[in-house]
Write an enzyme that holds these catalytic residues in place. Sequence first.
Site, PDB file in Angstrom:
ATOM      1  CB  CYS A  11      -0.994  -0.017   1.163  1.00  0.00           C
ATOM      2  SG  CYS A  11      -0.235  -0.009   2.786  1.00  0.00           S
ATOM      3  CG  ASN A  14       4.497  -1.839   4.866  1.00  0.00           C
ATOM      4  OD1 ASN A  14       5.657  -2.189   5.088  1.00  0.00           O
ATOM      5  ND2 ASN A  14       3.503  -2.682   4.955  1.00  0.00           N
ATOM      6  CB  CYS A  16      -3.263   1.945   7.049  1.00  0.00           C
ATOM      7  SG  CYS A  16      -2.818   3.451   7.933  1.00  0.00           S
ATOM      8  NE  ARG A  17      -4.480   1.616   1.865  1.00  0.00           N
ATOM      9  CZ  ARG A  17      -4.336   2.300   0.750  1.00  0.00           C
ATOM     10  NH1 ARG A  17      -5.268   2.209  -0.182  1.00  0.00           N
ATOM     11  NH2 ARG A  17      -3.271   3.054   0.546  1.00  0.00           N
ATOM     12  CB  SER A  18       0.205  -3.525   2.835  1.00  0.00           C
ATOM     13  OG  SER A  18       1.068  -2.588   3.426  1.00  0.00           O
ATOM     14  CG  ASP A 127      -4.843   5.860   2.603  1.00  0.00           C
ATOM     15  OD1 ASP A 127      -4.807   5.393   3.756  1.00  0.00           O
ATOM     16  OD2 ASP A 127      -3.987   6.637   2.147  1.00  0.00           O
TER      17      ASP A 127
END
Length: 160
Positions: A11, A14, A16-18, A127
């Site tokens: 993401c 690196n 939050c999402r990934s 995001d």
Amino acid sequence: MADKRKALFICLGNICRSPIAEAVFLKAIKDAGVNDQWEVDSAAIGGWHVGKKPDHRALSTMEKHNLPYDNRARQIKKADFENYDYIFGMDKENMSDLERLAPKGSKAKQLMLGDFDTETPGKIIRDPYYDQGADGFEQCYVQCVRCIAGFLGKIQSGQI
Ligand code: 4NP
């Protein structure tokens, strides 16, 4: 034993999402008894948060869902495109960044994770970093669970 398959979740930052996607993937392969067949990591497009733990809201979301996580942010590097079989982006911007960064003819398949969503295929994982609260992180978690189940189902049935 056959070579491990390798998956990298990307993401922008690196944090939050990934990391959530990585943790969900690790749990899914463990539950399916195939964790020894995979190597898994996550990384960022940008270098702003290198060395940091995930955002506290991502960590709370992982804790809430009993997902252990002990990785730190790193930035994607050229060698990743040769080392990994699958590199997953979270949104259209991630995908165009990956396309721009990938050395010509490199091995990794670049895939948008949302394309494997069993309910809403093609939906991006947005995001949540600039959100006020944690709802966006929970939404990210829920999408990751569906998408990763969809991806592993396709792997298992030989569609990928
Ligand atoms: P992520 O969220 O890409 O899901 O980790 C972000 C985290 C940090 C930033 C942007 C997105 N940032 O600009 O610092």
